[in-house]
Design a protein around this motif. Structure first.
Motif, PDB file in Angstrom:
ATOM      1  N   HIS A  16     -32.885 -53.380  48.790  1.00 24.36           N
ATOM      2  CA  HIS A  16     -33.119 -53.400  47.341  1.00 24.36           C
ATOM      3  C   HIS A  16     -34.616 -53.298  47.113  1.00 24.36           C
ATOM      4  CE1 HIS A  16     -32.020 -54.276  43.180  1.00 24.36           C
ATOM      5  NE2 HIS A  16     -33.136 -54.995  43.122  1.00 24.36           N
ATOM      6  N   ILE A  22     -30.605 -57.509  49.229  1.00 24.10           N
ATOM      7  CA  ILE A  22     -29.599 -58.381  48.618  1.00 24.10           C
ATOM      8  C   ILE A  22     -28.621 -58.786  49.707  1.00 24.10           C
ATOM      9  CG2 ILE A  22     -27.728 -58.545  46.949  1.00 24.10           C
ATOM     10  CD1 ILE A  22     -29.280 -56.633  45.165  1.00 24.10           C
ATOM     11  N   TYR A  36     -31.154 -62.296  46.076  1.00 18.43           N
ATOM     12  CA  TYR A  36     -32.221 -61.360  46.424  1.00 18.43           C
ATOM     13  C   TYR A  36     -33.203 -62.062  47.348  1.00 18.43           C
ATOM     14  CZ  TYR A  36     -36.410 -58.520  46.070  1.00 18.43           C
ATOM     15  OH  TYR A  36     -37.520 -57.766  46.374  1.00 18.43           O
TER      16      TYR A  36
END
Length: 244
Positions: A16, A22, A36
């Motif tokens: 990500h 993630i 995250y």
């Protein structure tokens, strides 16, 4: 919102942004959770986020709708198993199934314990005879927890519990050998170890994987069939080659 600190099993990871990732983790009390990880693709953190690893996780989010920030510490690494093709395929599939099948935020304590048990079995006995039955039982438990459980306690045709040898693909219920006579080719073999316990011969293990695979594909993995089932196909293919 207060931070949530919990033990967890890493199930999936995707990139990500330029450096982040993630991660989706299975926790004992909160089910599957996503977060995250800043720097999740870094050389330092990526080994911690390998599927199958046990971690201490801390989730922080301002609101319930916001993707939580996640920090992780290694609790137990299973990275050495990834050098063993069969063990790696088993871990890859068990974790991919968990990440794909479960809704986020719903507790499944039995599945957490069972997944931890399967991974522990793979670690204790990398030879597939030592963990294949545990994996099949995990798949059966997954089906049951999601509302697609098989009835292996009695014959769908007679109601009796004796000499159960097949499963109907239509009703997901067991069928006795006598009731199945003449229709065997329309039914799925039921391995004895799923009734009697214990381990199984290779042919029975492959029958068990065929049985659970049929219902997982039909009822659970309908929307993510191709990418998730590819991990299972690799596992089954390696098992077949190992016993050929």
């Amino acid at each position: 919102m207060p931070a949530l600190v919990t033990s967890a099993i890493v199930c999936a990871l995707r990139s990500h942004g330029e450096h982040g990732a993630i991660a989706r983790l299975l926790t004992p009390d909160h089910g599957l959770m996503a977060g995250y990880v800043r720097g999740g693709r870094s050389r330092a953190i990526r080994p911690v986020l390998l599927p199958g690893n046990a971690v201490k996780a801390e989730f922080r989010a301002r609101t319930e709708d916001q993707l939580a920030g996640l920090t992780v510490e290694m609790a137990h690494s299973r990275a050495p198993l990834l050098a063993e093709p069969l063990a790696a395929a088993a871990i890859d599939w068990a974790c991919a199934l968990t990440a794909a099948a479960l809704p986020e935020g719903t507790p499944y304590p039995a599945l957490y314990q069972a997944l931890d048990g399967v991974l522990g079995a793979v670690e204790a006995a990398p030879a597939a005879r030592g963990w294949a039955v545990a994996l099949i039982r995990y798949e059966l438990l997954m089906l049951a927890e999601l509302g697609f459980g098989l009835d292996l306690t009695r014959c769908a045709a007679t109601g009796g519990g004796e000499d159960l040898a097949f499963v109907s693909p239509r009703s997901a219920a067991a069928v006795s050998r006598a009731a199945a006579m003449g229709y065997e080719d329309r039914l799925l073999p039921l391995p004895p170890f799923l009734i009697e316990g214990g381990s199984g011969e290779w042919a029975e293990i492959l029958d068990g994987l065929r049985l659970t695979g049929f219902f997982l594909e039909r009822s659970v993995l309908t929307e993510r069939r191709a990418d998730v089932l590819a991990a299972r196909e690799r596992l089954v293919d390696r098992l077949k080659r190992a016993v050929a």
